[in-house]
Design an enzyme around this catalytic site. Sequence first.
Site, PDB file in Angstrom:
ATOM      1  N   GLU A 168      -5.142   4.408   9.907  1.00 55.47           N
ATOM      2  CA  GLU A 168      -4.967   3.001  10.277  1.00 55.47           C
ATOM      3  C   GLU A 168      -6.231   2.436  10.906  1.00 55.47           C
ATOM      4  OE1 GLU A 168      -0.167   3.137  11.031  1.00 55.47           O
ATOM      5  OE2 GLU A 168      -1.466   2.837  12.757  1.00 55.47           O
ATOM      6  N   CYS A 212      -0.251   2.577  -3.812  1.00 51.21           N
ATOM      7  CA  CYS A 212      -0.325   4.028  -4.034  1.00 51.21           C
ATOM      8  C   CYS A 212       0.270   4.403  -5.385  1.00 51.21           C
ATOM      9  CB  CYS A 212       0.388   4.788  -2.914  1.00 51.21           C
ATOM     10  SG  CYS A 212      -0.549   4.769  -1.368  1.00 51.21           S
ATOM     11  N   CYS A 243       3.985   3.191  -1.384  1.00 47.24           N
ATOM     12  CA  CYS A 243       3.846   1.738  -1.539  1.00 47.24           C
ATOM     13  C   CYS A 243       3.368   1.423  -2.962  1.00 47.24           C
ATOM     14  CB  CYS A 243       2.873   1.189  -0.501  1.00 47.24           C
ATOM     15  SG  CYS A 243       1.126   1.545  -0.831  1.00 47.24           S
ATOM     16  N   GLU A 285      -1.301   8.957   0.468  1.00 45.53           N
ATOM     17  CA  GLU A 285      -1.334   9.273  -0.956  1.00 45.53           C
ATOM     18  C   GLU A 285      -2.708   8.969  -1.543  1.00 45.53           C
ATOM     19  OE1 GLU A 285       2.873   7.699  -0.027  1.00 45.53           O
ATOM     20  OE2 GLU A 285       0.826   7.409   0.693  1.00 45.53           O
ATOM     21  N   CYS A 306      -3.475   4.589   2.942  1.00 45.10           N
ATOM     22  CA  CYS A 306      -2.288   5.443   2.904  1.00 45.10           C
ATOM     23  C   CYS A 306      -2.657   6.895   2.612  1.00 45.10           C
ATOM     24  CB  CYS A 306      -1.328   4.961   1.816  1.00 45.10           C
ATOM     25  SG  CYS A 306      -0.732   3.284   2.037  1.00 45.10           S
TER      26      CYS A 306
END
Length: 160
Positions: free
Chosen positions: A63, A115, A112, A74, A72
Amino acid sequence: MKELNIQIALKIYEYEELSVSDRELVNAAREATGRSYAPYSHFSVGAAARLANGIIVTGTNQENAAYPSGLCAERTTLFYANSQYPEQAVEILAIAARNERGVFLDAPIPPCGACRQVMLETEKRFNHPMRILLYGTKGIYELKNVGGLLPLSFDASAME
Protein backbone atom coordinates in the site's frame (compact mmCIF):
# COMPACT_ATOMS: atom_id res chain seq x y z
CA MET A 1 -33.55 -11.06 -27.95
CA LYS A 2 -31.15 -13.80 -26.98
CA GLU A 3 -29.94 -14.69 -23.55
CA LEU A 4 -26.52 -15.98 -22.64
CA ASN A 5 -26.00 -17.74 -19.32
CA ILE A 6 -22.41 -18.08 -18.23
CA GLN A 7 -21.53 -20.59 -15.56
CA ILE A 8 -18.22 -21.29 -13.93
CA ALA A 9 -17.07 -24.52 -12.40
CA LEU A 10 -15.07 -24.53 -9.23
CA LYS A 11 -14.22 -27.12 -6.66
CA ILE A 12 -14.23 -26.44 -2.95
CA TYR A 13 -11.66 -28.32 -0.91
CA GLU A 14 -10.89 -28.63 2.75
CA TYR A 15 -7.22 -27.96 3.42
CA GLU A 16 -6.57 -31.63 4.22
CA GLU A 17 -8.02 -32.68 0.85
CA LEU A 18 -5.40 -30.73 -1.11
CA SER A 19 -2.40 -32.51 -2.55
CA VAL A 20 0.90 -32.06 -0.75
CA SER A 21 2.14 -29.68 -3.47
CA ASP A 22 -1.06 -27.60 -3.35
CA ARG A 23 -0.81 -27.37 0.47
CA GLU A 24 2.79 -26.22 0.06
CA LEU A 25 1.66 -23.44 -2.28
CA VAL A 26 -1.25 -22.38 -0.06
CA ASN A 27 1.12 -22.32 2.93
CA ALA A 28 3.49 -20.06 0.96
CA ALA A 29 0.62 -17.66 0.19
CA ARG A 30 -0.49 -17.69 3.84
CA GLU A 31 3.07 -17.06 5.01
CA ALA A 32 3.47 -14.22 2.52
CA THR A 33 0.61 -12.30 4.19
CA GLY A 34 3.04 -11.65 7.05
CA ARG A 35 5.23 -9.61 4.67
CA SER A 36 2.38 -7.47 3.40
CA TYR A 37 2.71 -3.70 3.72
CA ALA A 38 -0.84 -2.66 4.60
CA PRO A 39 -0.65 0.23 7.10
CA TYR A 40 -3.86 1.82 5.79
CA SER A 41 -6.31 -1.01 5.14
CA HIS A 42 -4.76 -3.49 7.60
CA PHE A 43 -5.86 -6.12 5.09
CA SER A 44 -2.91 -8.37 4.30
CA VAL A 45 -2.90 -10.42 1.11
CA GLY A 46 -0.29 -12.94 0.02
CA ALA A 47 0.06 -14.82 -3.23
CA ALA A 48 2.29 -17.69 -4.27
CA ALA A 49 2.91 -18.97 -7.79
CA ARG A 50 4.38 -22.31 -8.78
CA LEU A 51 6.21 -22.02 -12.06
CA ALA A 52 6.61 -24.74 -14.68
CA ASN A 53 10.16 -25.38 -13.41
CA GLY A 54 8.80 -26.01 -9.89
CA ILE A 55 10.06 -22.78 -8.34
CA ILE A 56 7.64 -21.00 -6.01
CA VAL A 57 7.63 -17.20 -5.94
CA THR A 58 5.54 -15.06 -3.61
CA GLY A 59 4.26 -11.52 -3.38
CA THR A 60 2.18 -9.35 -1.12
CA ASN A 61 0.00 -6.30 -1.33
CA GLN A 62 1.97 -3.07 -1.04
CA GLU A 63 0.00 0.00 0.00
CA ASN A 64 0.84 3.67 -0.34
CA ALA A 65 -0.70 6.80 1.18
CA ALA A 66 -1.57 7.73 -2.41
CA TYR A 67 -3.87 4.72 -2.78
CA PRO A 68 -3.62 4.27 -6.55
CA SER A 69 0.14 3.87 -6.15
CA GLY A 70 -0.17 0.59 -4.26
CA LEU A 71 -0.21 -2.86 -5.81
CA CYS A 72 -2.04 -6.10 -5.11
CA ALA A 73 -0.34 -9.34 -4.06
CA GLU A 74 -1.40 -11.16 -7.23
CA ARG A 75 0.26 -8.61 -9.49
CA THR A 76 3.45 -8.31 -7.43
CA THR A 77 3.76 -12.10 -7.62
CA LEU A 78 3.07 -12.42 -11.34
CA PHE A 79 5.20 -9.45 -12.33
CA TYR A 80 8.10 -10.82 -10.30
CA ALA A 81 7.66 -14.30 -11.78
CA ASN A 82 7.48 -12.95 -15.33
CA SER A 83 10.48 -10.65 -14.89
CA GLN A 84 12.75 -13.17 -13.16
CA TYR A 85 11.64 -16.30 -15.03
CA PRO A 86 10.37 -15.01 -18.40
CA GLU A 87 10.38 -18.46 -20.02
CA GLN A 88 8.45 -20.22 -17.23
CA ALA A 89 4.66 -20.52 -17.32
CA VAL A 90 2.80 -19.99 -14.08
CA GLU A 91 1.19 -23.35 -13.33
CA ILE A 92 -0.75 -22.42 -10.18
CA LEU A 93 -1.46 -19.23 -8.26
CA ALA A 94 -2.63 -19.39 -4.62
CA ILE A 95 -4.07 -16.39 -2.78
CA ALA A 96 -4.71 -15.90 0.94
CA ALA A 97 -5.80 -12.90 3.05
CA ARG A 98 -5.90 -11.85 6.70
CA ASN A 99 -8.03 -9.14 8.27
CA GLU A 100 -6.86 -6.33 10.56
CA ARG A 101 -6.96 -8.70 13.56
CA GLY A 102 -4.46 -10.95 11.76
CA VAL A 103 -7.06 -13.69 11.25
CA PHE A 104 -7.32 -15.54 7.96
CA LEU A 105 -10.70 -15.07 6.29
CA ASP A 106 -13.33 -17.81 6.48
CA ALA A 107 -14.31 -17.39 2.83
CA PRO A 108 -11.80 -17.01 0.00
CA ILE A 109 -11.38 -13.57 -1.52
CA PRO A 110 -11.43 -13.22 -5.29
CA PRO A 111 -8.84 -11.08 -7.08
CA CYS A 112 -9.76 -7.55 -8.16
CA GLY A 113 -10.49 -6.81 -11.81
CA ALA A 114 -7.01 -5.46 -12.56
CA CYS A 115 -5.42 -8.60 -11.13
CA ARG A 116 -7.78 -10.81 -13.14
CA GLN A 117 -6.69 -9.03 -16.31
CA VAL A 118 -2.99 -9.52 -15.49
CA MET A 119 -3.67 -13.17 -14.63
CA LEU A 120 -5.37 -13.61 -18.02
CA GLU A 121 -2.46 -11.98 -19.84
CA THR A 122 0.00 -14.25 -18.02
CA GLU A 123 -2.03 -17.30 -18.96
CA LYS A 124 -2.28 -16.19 -22.61
CA ARG A 125 1.42 -15.26 -22.74
CA PHE A 126 2.39 -18.87 -22.13
CA ASN A 127 -0.65 -20.45 -23.79
CA HIS A 128 -0.99 -22.55 -20.66
CA PRO A 129 -3.88 -22.70 -18.17
CA MET A 130 -3.11 -21.30 -14.72
CA ARG A 131 -4.93 -23.06 -11.89
CA ILE A 132 -6.14 -20.75 -9.14
CA LEU A 133 -6.41 -21.64 -5.45
CA LEU A 134 -8.32 -19.13 -3.31
CA TYR A 135 -7.74 -19.85 0.38
CA GLY A 136 -10.38 -19.55 3.09
CA THR A 137 -10.37 -21.29 6.47
CA LYS A 138 -13.75 -22.85 5.69
CA GLY A 139 -12.89 -23.93 2.17
CA ILE A 140 -10.42 -23.47 -0.66
CA TYR A 141 -11.78 -22.70 -4.11
CA GLU A 142 -10.01 -24.22 -7.09
CA LEU A 143 -10.52 -22.89 -10.60
CA LYS A 144 -8.96 -24.72 -13.53
CA ASN A 145 -7.97 -21.50 -15.28
CA VAL A 146 -8.39 -17.73 -15.28
CA GLY A 147 -11.50 -18.00 -17.48
CA GLY A 148 -13.39 -19.04 -14.36
CA LEU A 149 -12.63 -15.63 -12.85
CA LEU A 150 -13.01 -13.63 -16.05
CA PRO A 151 -15.49 -15.39 -18.35
CA LEU A 152 -16.04 -12.41 -20.68
CA SER A 153 -12.44 -11.40 -21.01
CA PHE A 154 -10.58 -8.87 -23.10
CA ASP A 155 -7.32 -10.02 -24.64
CA ALA A 156 -5.24 -9.40 -27.75
CA SER A 157 -7.64 -11.40 -29.93
CA ALA A 158 -10.28 -8.70 -29.41
CA MET A 159 -8.06 -6.21 -31.24
CA GLU A 160 -7.62 -8.33 -34.38
